[in-house]
Design a protein around this motif. Sequence first.
Motif, mmCIF file in Angstrom:
data_model
loop_
_atom_site.group_PDB
_atom_site.id
_atom_site.type_symbol
_atom_site.label_atom_id
_atom_site.label_comp_id
_atom_site.label_asym_id
_atom_site.label_seq_id
_atom_site.Cartn_x
_atom_site.Cartn_y
_atom_site.Cartn_z
ATOM 1 N N PRO A 174 -5.927 10.041 14.600
ATOM 2 C CA PRO A 174 -6.118 10.712 15.897
ATOM 3 C C PRO A 174 -7.186 10.074 16.777
ATOM 4 N N TRP A 175 -7.935 9.122 16.255
ATOM 5 C CA TRP A 175 -9.085 8.598 16.990
ATOM 6 C C TRP A 175 -8.709 7.882 18.273
ATOM 7 N N ALA A 176 -7.666 7.052 18.216
ATOM 8 C CA ALA A 176 -7.282 6.284 19.406
ATOM 9 C C ALA A 176 -6.905 7.206 20.563
ATOM 10 N N LYS A 177 -6.378 8.377 20.233
ATOM 11 C CA LYS A 177 -5.988 9.324 21.273
ATOM 12 C C LYS A 177 -7.156 10.200 21.710
ATOM 13 N N SER A 178 -8.196 10.212 20.885
ATOM 14 C CA SER A 178 -9.330 11.089 21.184
ATOM 15 C C SER A 178 -10.500 10.357 21.828
ATOM 16 N N TYR A 179 -10.648 9.074 21.516
ATOM 17 C CA TYR A 179 -11.816 8.334 21.994
ATOM 18 C C TYR A 179 -11.385 7.152 22.861
ATOM 19 N N SER A 180 -11.763 7.180 24.105
ATOM 20 C CA SER A 180 -11.359 6.134 25.042
ATOM 21 C C SER A 180 -11.957 4.781 24.685
ATOM 22 N N TRP A 181 -13.123 4.776 24.017
ATOM 23 C CA TRP A 181 -13.771 3.505 23.692
ATOM 24 C C TRP A 181 -12.992 2.722 22.637
ATOM 25 N N ILE A 182 -12.042 3.382 21.973
ATOM 26 C CA ILE A 182 -11.181 2.681 21.024
ATOM 27 C C ILE A 182 -9.953 2.122 21.733
ATOM 28 N N ASN A 183 -9.394 2.900 22.615
ATOM 29 C CA ASN A 183 -8.111 2.543 23.224
ATOM 30 C C ASN A 183 -8.235 1.771 24.531
ATOM 31 N N ASN A 184 -9.399 1.836 25.161
ATOM 32 C CA ASN A 184 -9.579 1.160 26.444
ATOM 33 C C ASN A 184 -10.392 -0.119 26.274
ATOM 34 N N SER A 185 -9.918 -1.188 26.882
ATOM 35 C CA SER A 185 -10.582 -2.482 26.765
ATOM 36 C C SER A 185 -11.814 -2.557 27.663
ATOM 37 N N LEU A 186 -12.843 -3.256 27.184
ATOM 38 C CA LEU A 186 -14.043 -3.464 27.989
ATOM 39 C C LEU A 186 -13.781 -4.480 29.098
ATOM 40 N N ILE A 187 -12.861 -5.407 28.830
ATOM 41 C CA ILE A 187 -12.529 -6.451 29.800
ATOM 42 C C ILE A 187 -11.102 -6.224 30.288
ATOM 43 N N LYS A 188 -10.933 -6.144 31.579
ATOM 44 C CA LYS A 188 -9.608 -5.899 32.141
ATOM 45 C C LYS A 188 -9.320 -6.897 33.253
ATOM 46 N N VAL A 189 -8.072 -7.306 33.332
ATOM 47 C CA VAL A 189 -7.628 -8.198 34.400
ATOM 48 C C VAL A 189 -6.542 -7.477 35.183
ATOM 49 N N GLY A 190 -6.806 -7.221 36.449
ATOM 50 C CA GLY A 190 -5.848 -6.493 37.268
ATOM 51 C C GLY A 190 -5.697 -5.064 36.793
ATOM 52 N N ASP A 191 -4.460 -4.629 36.707
ATOM 53 C CA ASP A 191 -4.179 -3.255 36.287
ATOM 54 C C ASP A 191 -3.969 -3.132 34.784
ATOM 55 N N ARG A 192 -4.103 -4.229 34.063
ATOM 56 C CA ARG A 192 -3.841 -4.202 32.627
ATOM 57 C C ARG A 192 -5.048 -3.682 31.855
ATOM 58 N N ASN A 193 -4.754 -3.035 30.732
ATOM 59 C CA ASN A 193 -5.813 -2.555 29.848
ATOM 60 C C ASN A 193 -6.145 -3.664 28.856
ATOM 61 N N GLY A 194 -6.790 -4.714 29.348
ATOM 62 C CA GLY A 194 -7.100 -5.861 28.518
ATOM 63 C C GLY A 194 -6.876 -7.151 29.281
ATOM 64 N N VAL A 195 -6.790 -8.249 28.539
ATOM 65 C CA VAL A 195 -6.605 -9.561 29.162
ATOM 66 C C VAL A 195 -5.314 -10.182 28.654
ATOM 67 N N PHE A 196 -4.321 -10.266 29.538
ATOM 68 C CA PHE A 196 -3.067 -10.965 29.258
ATOM 69 C C PHE A 196 -3.240 -12.360 29.837
ATOM 70 N N MET A 197 -3.384 -13.355 28.972
ATOM 71 C CA MET A 197 -3.833 -14.674 29.407
ATOM 72 C C MET A 197 -2.992 -15.311 30.517
ATOM 73 N N PRO A 198 -1.673 -15.099 30.585
ATOM 74 C CA PRO A 198 -0.921 -15.665 31.719
ATOM 75 C C PRO A 198 -1.422 -15.187 33.081
ATOM 76 N N ASP A 199 -2.059 -14.004 33.113
ATOM 77 C CA ASP A 199 -2.598 -13.512 34.384
ATOM 78 C C ASP A 199 -3.713 -14.408 34.913
ATOM 79 N N LEU A 200 -4.313 -15.197 34.028
ATOM 80 C CA LEU A 200 -5.407 -16.078 34.439
ATOM 81 C C LEU A 200 -4.904 -17.381 35.049
ATOM 82 N N PHE A 201 -3.599 -17.646 34.897
ATOM 83 C CA PHE A 201 -3.056 -18.936 35.341
ATOM 84 C C PHE A 201 -1.816 -18.759 36.222
ATOM 85 N N LYS A 202 -1.837 -17.785 37.083
ATOM 86 C CA LYS A 202 -0.685 -17.521 37.948
ATOM 87 C C LYS A 202 -0.340 -18.711 38.844
#
Length: 346
Positions: free
Chosen positions: A86-114
């Motif tokens: 249940p932790w991922a659904k209860s604690y945002s610090w587990i499910n949410n990335s500290l680094i985000k690119v655009g609207d993504r929850n994390g870094v999808f590397m192709p977004d860096l080389f559009k």
Amino acid sequence: MKRIENILGFILIAFLLTAGQVIFKGNFFRIFIGLGFGYTLTRGYMGFAGSVNRVCRTGSTKLTKVLVVALITMIFFGMGVFIGLPWAKSYSWINNSLIKVGDRNGVFMPDLFKFDGLNGYLGATLLTAAFVGLVFFFANKFEAKRKKEGRNPGVDSEILQESVVKENKGLYDILFVKPWSLTTGAAVIVALFAILTGVTGNGWGASTIHGFWFGNILTTFGASADALAEYTGSSAKFFNGFLVHPVGFQNFGIILGTLIYLLTAGIFKSTFLSEIKIKPKEILIFAIGGLAMGIGTRLSNGCNVGALYTPIANFSLSGWIFFIFLFAGGILGNKIRGGKKINCVN
């Protein structure tokens, strides 16, 4: 006896191919891909293989102890996963990335080389290749340094594997017994991974289902499936049978794949003829280790396949971050051991 094991192995294969589609219905593909993973992990010295093939080639039968250790570890691993479900659904610090690119929850590397003309995939591929190159470079440098210092005796299973792979055997041994090199095993795993992703649209995952399986153990002893579902935030159906979730079928297939290799290689019986000596302290260590690993998968949203291989294959930066801390944890664990000799379990 080996001939009987060989026959049983091929009977099992024939049964799964003919009746499997009826028995497992819509999950036959998961069983099939799991078989491939299990067989390859074993024959390629990536799972139980180091101990399995040691039985065949040296007469050592340490796998029985390994399997007992694995059972203890996996039970507590499942407990850890269950506790953390249940932790991922209860604690945002587990499910949410500290680094985000655009609207993504994390870094999808192709977004860096559009700008690369291929929607970023060329740049992401080159960056991934660079990361892989760095890993190889530093790994080779470290290994060379240890060899020069005389502090690299080698890994027993790898030394044995290299010697066995070079042996010339009969046709049956070549086709069904002779262990695969790490290169061959890795190539097959890559192919299976690609097929799995292409067919299901999902990567390789394995750990979450162990939490569900632990929940099923609890229901066997009287726990309510509805209560477990409420605690974990999952569907109650996952606690009403071990083979309900698609990944459960896949993990079951991995077990069957290992069994098929042991039988067709004719080493099933000899593998389990061993005296088991496990100290209470060892049981405690394996239990704590399994529990910690299970909880760790919930903190990282996956294990080494779900949080490492799958993200890297999908150009997610999170896989590489997981790799760095996984490697650092391994170094730290060895430091804590104080340089004592560790009996590795393959």
